[in-house]
Design a protein around this motif. Structure first.
Motif, PDB file in Angstrom:
ATOM      1  N   ARG A  47     -47.985  62.767  18.686  1.00 50.61           N
ATOM      2  CA  ARG A  47     -47.944  62.172  19.495  1.00 50.61           C
ATOM      3  C   ARG A  47     -49.492  62.889  20.519  1.00 50.61           C
ATOM      4  N   GLY A  72     -53.597  57.349  23.825  1.00 56.46           N
ATOM      5  CA  GLY A  72     -54.948  57.406  23.038  1.00 56.46           C
ATOM      6  C   GLY A  72     -55.138  58.195  21.697  1.00 56.46           C
ATOM      7  N   ASN A  95     -46.684  54.273  29.087  1.00 62.25           N
ATOM      8  CA  ASN A  95     -46.845  55.408  29.302  1.00 62.25           C
ATOM      9  C   ASN A  95     -47.901  55.090  30.914  1.00 62.25           C
ATOM     10  N   HIS A 276     -52.155  68.157  30.770  1.00 57.51           N
ATOM     11  CA  HIS A 276     -51.855  66.728  30.125  1.00 57.51           C
ATOM     12  C   HIS A 276     -49.922  66.641  30.416  1.00 57.51           C
TER      13      HIS A 276
HETATM   14  O1  LIG Z   1     -48.748  62.449  24.439  1.00 58.51           O
HETATM   15  C1  LIG Z   1     -48.793  62.993  25.378  1.00 58.51           C
HETATM   16  O2  LIG Z   1     -48.271  63.332  26.303  1.00 58.51           O
HETATM   17  C2  LIG Z   1     -49.995  62.514  25.991  1.00 58.51           C
HETATM   18  C3  LIG Z   1     -50.329  60.561  26.456  1.00 58.51           C
HETATM   19  C4  LIG Z   1     -52.006  60.795  26.202  1.00 58.51           C
HETATM   20  O3  LIG Z   1     -52.925  61.328  26.859  1.00 58.51           O
HETATM   21  C5  LIG Z   1     -52.092  58.921  26.024  1.00 58.51           C
HETATM   22  O4  LIG Z   1     -51.015  58.238  25.923  1.00 58.51           O
HETATM   23  O5  LIG Z   1     -53.280  59.013  26.251  1.00 58.51           O
END
Ligand SMILES: O=C(O)CCC(=O)C(=O)O
Ligand SMILES: NC(=O)C1=CN([C@@H]2O[C@H](COP(=O)(O)OP(=O)(O)OC[C@H]3O[C@@H](n4cnc5c(N)ncnc54)[C@H](O)[C@@H]3O)[C@@H](O)[C@H]2O)C=CC1
Length: 525
Positions: A47, A72, A95, A276
């Motif tokens: 992640r 990201g 997401n 976050h």
């Molecule tokens: O894995 C997470 O909770 C962060 C999600 C995030 O910032 C993204 O997907 O860019």
């Protein structure tokens, strides 16, 4: 066995497609817990907590794919991964809704002082006048970055009766109209918005986008939200604007440093924060984990991945159409590289016939990888081929032509080296296979596979027999043989396919046969 290291908290249910495969072993541990086994992993699933640095990659020489369960990829050194030929994939939309909803929750909490009121009530206070808020209805919302999340935020804002103003230099007028928003310059958005929310990636251009200069252009009493990436709003620059009351409140889900530790912004009551959490919902985590798990399975099965950061994106349909040409191009590149075993400056690829209508970028990358492979010690594939070519000063380009030489499709490669140019042309014939139909000025027809032996000689009677004798004496069986010539008695070539590779000594013996001018071994695997 394909070993996957899952080094961050990833939805267990989302990993189910990978668990079903007997070819896959999943290890769920932090990088620091498997230091000694890092070299064994083929895939890494993360992640945002795991920092995939060049140093980590250097300890993982077997790594082929990195999956980011989220959007990201700023925790991954994509350039270093690309250099090593490692595919980087993400889950671009799993997401989106959660991040948009979190942004909205932050917006409501910010203008109605919910976190502050919550703390106050739990401290046994009942101070209603301290938490008078403002309505969202009728307010002007500025959205900077109008991609997946920005546009979902806009839909919700419109449902709340807000007027939406968008700044995104890459947004087309048609898409803005479709989504019912108006496009503005950054200065216009800064000047007219009661609330500004940022939804861009963190790039050179967006780092500090809301810094001292641009904050000064905002309306007095503006609210700011960052649920995208820490640093898009300059945290230090905010301080005087909060002190003066120019900025009425700030909501941050992301920080320049995560975790932020003892941050100076925490001293301000009107700065509300979450750790976050934008993507932290059961649904989002299931979506992103399932997306990357399925992509890794595709990758393992040799199918195209559709959400790669460092490869051209291909759908399954397109991949099926280009697959044959992708293989042919790789073989042509390999042959050309071995034949032109001198420094090379330029590769020029021309597509004609049916192949010209396909997604040729991918085919060219495959050709380039095939060309570089015999010359480069490290892994080279479609991911890093362009980068390695650039490093070595080799340029390449694609052209399209109508000249198919009588075939339904034709790929032509011209290699420009020092004082020498070489051209090879190939065609894929359905239900028959790959054929090389032109080789260094000669018309010929051979299958570009296995242990090939190329001989250029003067066209004299008995040449084939002489070559056959020498090979026979050394127990080398000839599988196929094709010949071509300029004119009777002129220059001629033979392309033999052998049952086993030949060594340098035998190559030398063949070169010593009278009237033979060039002998080259070409291996195509
Ligand atoms: O894995 C997470 O909770 C962060 C999600 C995030 O910032 C993204 O997907 O860019
Ligand atoms: N807080 C969290 O947990 C989460 C944060 N994110 C972050 O949210 C951000 C947005 O994600 P998505 O909407 O999925 O990305 P996206 O790629 O769909 O949209 C980004 C938009 O920003 C625009 N953009 C790029 N440079 C710009 C610039 N200089 N000025 C204005 N606009 C610019 C692009 O044209 C694009 O439309 C990313 O930073 C992502 O990492 C994403 C998911 C969860």
């Amino acid at each position: 066995m394909f070993r996957i290291l899952v080094s961050d908290a990833i939805s267990e249910e989302g990993l189910a497609p990978l668990r079903k495969s007997e070819q896959i072993e999943i290890v769920q541990k932090k990088v620091t817990e498997v230091e000694e086994q890092l070299h064994e992993f083929d895939a890494l699933l993360v992640r945002s907590a795991t920092k995939v640095t060049e140093e980590l990659l250097s300890k993982m020489p077997n790594l082929k794919i990195i999956g980011r369960a989220g959007v990201g990829v700023d925790n991954i050194d994509v350039e270093a991964a690309t250099k090593r030929g490692i595919v980087v994939i993400n889950a671009p939309n799993g997401n989106t809704i959660s991040a948009a909803e979190h942004t909205f929750a932050m917006m409501a909490a910010l203008v109605r002082h919910i976190p502050q009121a919550h703390v106050s009530v739990k401290s046994r206070e009942w101070n209603r006048s301290a938490f008078v808020g403002t309505e969202l209805q009728g307010k002007h919302l500025g959205i900077i970055g109008f991609g997946r999340i920005g546009s979902e935020v806009a839909k919700r804002a419109r449902a709340f009766g807000m007027t939406v103003h968008v700044y995104d230099p890459f947004l087309t007028k048609e898409r803005a109209e479709k989504l019912g928003v108006s496009i503005h310059t950054l200065d216009e958005v800064l000047a007219c918005s009661d609330i500004i929310t940022v939804h861009t990636p963190l790039t050179k251009e967006t780092k500090g986008l809301l810094g001292e200069k641009n904050l000064a252009k905002t309306k007095k009493g503006v609210y700011l939200i960052n649920c995208a990436r820490g640093g898009i709003i300059d945290e230090q620059a905010l301080i005087p604007f909060l002190q003066s009351g120019h900025v009425a409140g700030v909501a941050l889900d992301v920080f320049e440093q995560e975790p932020p530790g003892d941050h100076p912004l925490f001293a301000f009551d009107n700065v509300i924060v979450t750790p976050h959490l934008g993507a932290s919902t059961i649904e989002a985590q299931l979506n992103v984990a399932t997306q990357v798990a399925e992509e890794i399975l595709h990758f393992l099965e040799g199918k195209p991945v559709t959400s790669s950061i460092n490869l051209p994106t291909l759908s399954k349909d397109v991949y099926e159409k280009i697959q044959a040409f992708y293989n042919l191009a790789k073989k042509m590149g390999t042959i050309a590289s071995q034949y032109m075993n001198i420094p090379v400056q330029e590769l020029s690829v021309t597509y004609a016939g049916t192949v010209a209508d396909l997604e040729t970028t991918y085919i060219t990358r495959s050709l380039l990888a095939g060309f570089l492979r015999p010359r480069v010690a490290s892994t080279v594939n479609e991911v890093n081929a362009a980068m390695i070519a650039k490093e070595r000063g080799i340029t390449y380009g694609e052209k399209f032509s109508d000249e198919t030489h009588g075939y339904a499709n034709c790929i032509s490669l011209t290699v420009h080296g020092e004082n020498r140019t070489f051209t090879i042309k190939g065609s894929h014939i359905p239900n028959y296979g790959d054929r090389i139909v032109h080789f260094d000025g000669f018309t010929i027809d051979f299958a570009p596979d296995g242990h090939l032996l190329y001989i250029q000689h003067q066209d004299r009677p008995g040449m084939i027999g002489k070559v056959g004798n020498v090979l026979g004496e050394h127990q080398v069986n000839i599988a196929t043989m094709q010949v071509g010539r300029e004119q009777a008695g002129g220059k001629a070539i033979m392309m033999l396919s052998l049952d086993k590779p030949i060594d340098d000594a035998l190559l030398q013996k063949l070169a010593e046969i009278e009237d033979i001018e060039t002998v080259k071994r070409l291996e195509v695997s």
